[in-house]
Design a protein around this motif. Sequence first.
Motif, short mmCIF file in Angstrom:
data_model
loop_
_atom_site.label_atom_id
_atom_site.label_comp_id
_atom_site.label_asym_id
_atom_site.label_seq_id
_atom_site.Cartn_x
_atom_site.Cartn_y
_atom_site.Cartn_z
N ASP B 33 0.86 -1.19 0.00
CA ASP B 33 0.00 0.00 0.00
C ASP B 33 0.90 1.24 0.00
OD1 ASP B 33 0.85 0.12 2.65
OD2 ASP B 33 -1.10 -0.40 3.50
N PHE B 34 0.47 2.30 0.63
CA PHE B 34 1.29 3.52 0.63
C PHE B 34 2.22 3.58 1.85
CE2 PHE B 34 -1.43 4.52 -2.77
CZ PHE B 34 -1.02 5.68 -3.41
N PHE B 35 2.65 2.42 2.31
CA PHE B 35 3.58 2.32 3.43
C PHE B 35 4.85 3.12 3.17
CE2 PHE B 35 7.09 -0.46 2.01
CZ PHE B 35 6.64 -0.69 0.71
N VAL B 76 -4.90 -14.08 6.81
CA VAL B 76 -5.69 -13.35 5.81
C VAL B 76 -5.59 -11.85 6.08
CG1 VAL B 76 -8.00 -12.88 4.91
CG2 VAL B 76 -7.32 -15.24 5.46
N THR B 77 -5.14 -11.12 5.09
CA THR B 77 -5.08 -9.66 5.21
C THR B 77 -5.97 -9.05 4.12
OG1 THR B 77 -2.84 -9.81 6.08
CG2 THR B 77 -3.53 -7.67 5.21
N MET B 78 -6.85 -8.15 4.56
CA MET B 78 -7.79 -7.54 3.62
C MET B 78 -7.13 -6.41 2.86
SD MET B 78 -10.55 -9.14 3.85
CE MET B 78 -11.58 -8.06 2.83
N ARG B 79 -7.61 -6.22 1.65
CA ARG B 79 -7.17 -5.10 0.84
C ARG B 79 -8.37 -4.50 0.10
NH1 ARG B 79 -2.63 -3.49 -1.55
NH2 ARG B 79 -2.83 -2.21 -3.44
N GLY B 87 0.97 0.84 6.01
CA GLY B 87 1.14 -0.58 5.75
C GLY B 87 0.03 -1.44 6.33
N GLN B 88 -1.11 -0.79 6.60
CA GLN B 88 -2.24 -1.53 7.21
C GLN B 88 -2.63 -2.78 6.42
OE1 GLN B 88 -2.62 1.95 6.44
NE2 GLN B 88 -4.48 2.65 7.49
N ALA B 89 -2.56 -2.65 5.08
CA ALA B 89 -3.07 -3.72 4.23
C ALA B 89 -1.97 -4.69 3.82
CB ALA B 89 -3.74 -3.11 3.00
N PHE B 140 -14.98 11.86 3.10
CA PHE B 140 -14.18 10.89 2.34
C PHE B 140 -12.70 11.18 2.54
CE2 PHE B 140 -15.36 14.23 -0.83
CZ PHE B 140 -14.11 14.65 -1.23
N PRO B 141 -11.87 10.16 2.37
CA PRO B 141 -10.42 10.42 2.44
C PRO B 141 -9.99 11.12 1.15
CG PRO B 141 -10.81 8.15 1.80
CD PRO B 141 -12.16 8.76 2.05
N SER B 142 -8.87 11.81 1.20
CA SER B 142 -8.46 12.53 -0.01
C SER B 142 -8.09 11.56 -1.12
CB SER B 142 -7.32 13.50 0.31
OG SER B 142 -6.18 12.81 0.74
N VAL B 153 -13.42 2.73 6.39
CA VAL B 153 -13.96 2.47 7.73
C VAL B 153 -13.00 1.60 8.54
CG1 VAL B 153 -15.80 1.24 8.96
CG2 VAL B 153 -16.36 2.87 7.13
N ALA B 154 -12.32 0.65 7.88
CA ALA B 154 -11.42 -0.25 8.60
C ALA B 154 -10.05 0.38 8.84
CB ALA B 154 -11.25 -1.55 7.82
N GLY B 155 -9.66 1.36 7.98
CA GLY B 155 -8.30 1.86 8.10
C GLY B 155 -8.18 3.36 8.20
N ALA B 202 -10.00 -1.03 12.77
CA ALA B 202 -9.31 -2.17 13.38
C ALA B 202 -8.45 -2.89 12.35
CB ALA B 202 -10.32 -3.14 14.01
N TYR B 203 -8.29 -2.30 11.19
CA TYR B 203 -7.41 -2.84 10.15
C TYR B 203 -7.79 -4.26 9.72
CZ TYR B 203 -4.03 0.93 11.35
OH TYR B 203 -3.40 2.14 11.59
N GLY B 204 -9.01 -4.65 9.92
CA GLY B 204 -9.40 -6.01 9.55
C GLY B 204 -8.72 -7.08 10.38
N THR B 328 1.24 15.81 1.73
CA THR B 328 2.50 15.08 1.85
C THR B 328 2.87 14.44 0.51
OG1 THR B 328 1.45 14.40 3.92
CG2 THR B 328 3.66 13.56 3.49
N LEU B 329 1.90 13.86 -0.15
CA LEU B 329 2.17 13.19 -1.42
C LEU B 329 2.76 14.17 -2.42
CD1 LEU B 329 1.79 10.50 -2.99
CD2 LEU B 329 -0.44 11.34 -3.73
N ARG B 330 2.20 15.37 -2.47
CA ARG B 330 2.71 16.38 -3.42
C ARG B 330 4.14 16.77 -3.07
NH1 ARG B 330 -1.13 18.75 -6.93
NH2 ARG B 330 -3.21 17.90 -6.49
#
Lengths: 471, 471
Positions: B33-35, B76-79, B87-89, B140-142, B153-155, B202-204, B328-330
């Motif tokens: 992910d965006f870790f 099992v890790t959800m994505r 790195g949640q996913a 919503f998230p950006s 909702v999970a992350g 709860a990150y799944g 931050t991404l920019r």
Amino acid sequence: MSDMKPNIAAAKAALSHIEMDESPVTIRNKSRDFFWYSPVLKAEMDHLEADFVVNPKSEAEVIEVLKVCYAHDVPVTMRGGGTGNYGQAMPLAGGCVMHITGMNRIKEIGQGYVIAEPGIIIKELDAELKEKSGQELRMFPSTYSQASLGGFVAGGSGGVGSANWGALRDLGNINRLRIVTMEAEPRVLEFTGEELHRVSHAYGTNGIITELEMPLAPAYDWVEMFVRFDTFRAATEFAGTLTKEPGILIKLASVYGAPIAHKYFQRVKAHVTEDDHLCGLMVAPQSMDGFLTLLARFDEGEVIYRSDDVVWDRHPGPIYEYGWNHTTLRALKFEKDLTYLQVRYGGDVDKVMAASEAFADKLYMHLEVMREGGGISFAGLPIVQPMSKAELDQLVADHEAMGCMIFNPHRYTLEEGGRQSADQRQLDFKREADPKGLLNPGKMITWDEPDFDYSDMYSYKGILPKPEAAE
Amino acid sequence: MSDMKPNIAAAKAALSHIEMDESPVTIRNKSRDFFWYSPVLKAEMDHLEADFVVNPKSEAEVIEVLKVCYAHDVPVTMRGGGTGNYGQAMPLAGGCVMHITGMNRIKEIGQGYVIAEPGIIIKELDAELKEKSGQELRMFPSTYSQASLGGFVAGGSGGVGSANWGALRDLGNINRLRIVTMEAEPRVLEFTGEELHRVSHAYGTNGIITELEMPLAPAYDWVEMFVRFDTFRAATEFAGTLTKEPGILIKLASVYGAPIAHKYFQRVKAHVTEDDHLCGLMVAPQSMDGFLTLLARFDEGEVIYRSDDVVWDRHPGPIYEYGWNHTTLRALKFEKDLTYLQVRYGGDVDKVMAASEAFADKLYMHLEVMREGGGISFAGLPIVQPMSKAELDQLVADHEAMGCMIFNPHRYTLEEGGRQSADQRQLDFKREADPKGLLNPGKMITWDEPDFDYSDMYSYKGILPKPEAAE
Ligand SMILES: Cc1cc2nc3c(=O)[nH]c(=O)nc-3n(C[C@H](O)[C@H](O)[C@H](O)COP(=O)(O)OP(=O)(O)OC[C@H]3O[C@@H](n4cnc5c(N)ncnc54)[C@H](O)[C@@H]3O)c2cc1C
Ligand SMILES: Cc1cc2nc3c(=O)[nH]c(=O)nc-3n(C[C@H](O)[C@H](O)[C@H](O)COP(=O)(O)OP(=O)(O)OC[C@H]3O[C@@H](n4cnc5c(N)ncnc54)[C@H](O)[C@@H]3O)c2cc1C
């Protein structure tokens, strides 16, 4: 104004093509509002009566009335629903009452706003908004079914919806007002931004509103509830916390200290004791899960009535007709001599509790929670035991000594019902828009007597003499 | 979990009828992910890779995956969209990644709510909501265009809309979650109220979300703006005051301290100097009059861009892609070694200013204003100059010493990214729902090491060995 001699007959003649009320009973009724709420105002204003009442149906007719009355030095006092409770709509100096509810068209409904004429009854406006667009006004006075939109903006301050959107005067709660001035040639002006405050809550003393653009909110099937608490503090804390929750959408959060509900709410009486404190609430259906979760976090707090699941034998009617000034109205039906105050405690529950304890033998607590700049404010409309004007003045002073701000409902002027000082913007605009001082005379002290010291109630010198005195 | 031996081959064979990714590149991509936002996480997690990736299309398939993996001891890790930045996913222990974006139906749209499957991309959900009902999600998230509803909702924690509605975890912002457990016979549970917090954010780690009921707000044509200020304090005070105004409806209030806009916002650069501080705002069209009135009350404050009247040669794109973690991404696009923090200053501008001054040589200030219980809170996502992990830890400690709360984005566990303590509800529910500890292993410290003391970064013992170490 007081030195002029109004030529009533000439004005009436010049306006004869505009709808006018001829029946003396109607003229008397349309000269009165809910001033009798206050024993003080009742004593001062009961005799007031307009010389004539016109019912214009368009801005062109409004302009004509203003122009003619200007020419003949006739005072003009506006009347919408006539539900104001400070005698705002009562013609202190007689003259013309302009009844505006015939000018009631909706001109445009957009996403998030409506443009309408001032005379439309708010409940009717909302019904059409809901049907046509799934929207409604952000807030309404508890006199929903009788009050006009223009009267609310010119005479009101907030109400059902202020728990979310704050007061009517807060930025963004009125978008645009169209105004007619009272001059030889009346001008039509459009106000937005800072200019709105020249004429909003100005009792029609400096311009007549002929069109309003108001922001809207989505219409939901609000769940109306009564929630019972053992202590006044618990009820107050719950109502405050609820109003603060950003994710729970509510429209109304009232608190009725004991014994109000048992004593004055006829259809509620059977479901409460004399010691029960109630919250009256309106919650969006999609917020009910959050609401019930919050409620469960409070030890006490029991939902005794829900409008989406009525189990009471007798339907209590809409919850908003228990809140705001309707609480007082219900009490007055039982005890004619009761009176009331309007208090701002700010956001601090402890201050509310201190006032509740200090005045326990003089009043029953009633609160409305409003959102206010970054927080909430408890607006109190306590029901006050019968007392003399001097005692009432003392009670006001005692509140002020505790740091509670009083908006005195026993006064008919803008200043005394507000912050006891000139609103310079309103005064300046009156100079421009009403050079002869004919609009709702006697309601703006600073126009009449800039040096008034507020040590006692203001008495307008031009007020119609009482019948006895006139004899 | 760490003592079990997953039987990958058996699990894959048993799930062969469910869509699976076979390409090693896809498997690697879907394990990330965006870790890499965090240099610390990049060093720890870059090598991680699932053994296989399944793409269920229904709850029945989700149940099958969980049941089979349970039987064969496969983690099992959800994505969802895979846009999480901690790195949640990412599958610390390898095993199965369950990619859920194929499960993306909208089940019901009502007045004020929607029921949908977790894999739907938020921007697509909003587009359909707007078209069919004039509504949209409250927030919503950006990463709007890539993130899934379930992943948010999970992350996630909040975002564009939190300036009005508060954080995702605030009561009323999630109405109902449907969950599948990871047991021999997976159970399907429905959570509302307090139970929502077992599995939200709860990150799944303790249940898989298969359906969500979310509250909605009306969709408006939000006016997106950049407003320029000479000082960071002025920009911060304006954004705070704006968010507090109850009558002005906004969706986003970001503050970008100088020189962020000039240095990192390519299409804004030409319109600002190195010393300009910007607010990035989304305001409801019907609130523009109130907004401009408020702005005029601030001495400085100049609207340099409005989405309803674009005069710039190059369109800057949606404003929300400048806010939240997109800032931050920019910056990272220009300077790869930069990093960032997540800070809560509370509602006090002076505390924000103190931090801004104390760390002036180490970071550029970036704030998001959120509504929070009866007030506002400044959430900081400052852009931090390149520094070592030790220096970054010191910067965190220095913030904490000033009374600023840090949600450390350089950690992959729930506890370290949050309040550094067990969430008892999440832990208790993991005991019930994931007895073998197979769901997203290594992300909940208190499951692995209840006595962990947080003196240094947690390192999950079961993490896949790095390639070098594995040799
Ligand atoms: C039981 C009860 C409950 C109430 N609850 C509330 C409440 O919740 N919130 C609240 O704010 N108030 C409340 N009030 C006061 C009042 O009902 C409201 O303010 C209401 O909105 C007034 O509307 P109206 O049409 O009746 O105005 P009116 O009483 O007719 O007029 C009010 C004032 O506005 C002026 N006016 C009317 N139309 C115009 C116009 N077109 N242009 C210029 N001036 C004009 C009048 O001259 C008068 O000064 C309550 C009163 C009662 C008796
Ligand atoms: C540039 C950028 C900007 C961001 N802005 C924001 C922001 O404004 N606000 C914010 O809150 N976050 C933000 N984030 C973080 C992230 O983008 C969001 O939280 C996003 O909502 C995550 O959704 P996703 O579908 O990408 O989730 P993923 O990254 O796929 O998953 C997130 C977590 O949820 C778990 N998960 C996913 N689906 C399920 C399910 N069905 N059941 C149980 N667990 C599940 C995953 O295992 C993982 O632990 C940002 C990240 C970046 C890189």
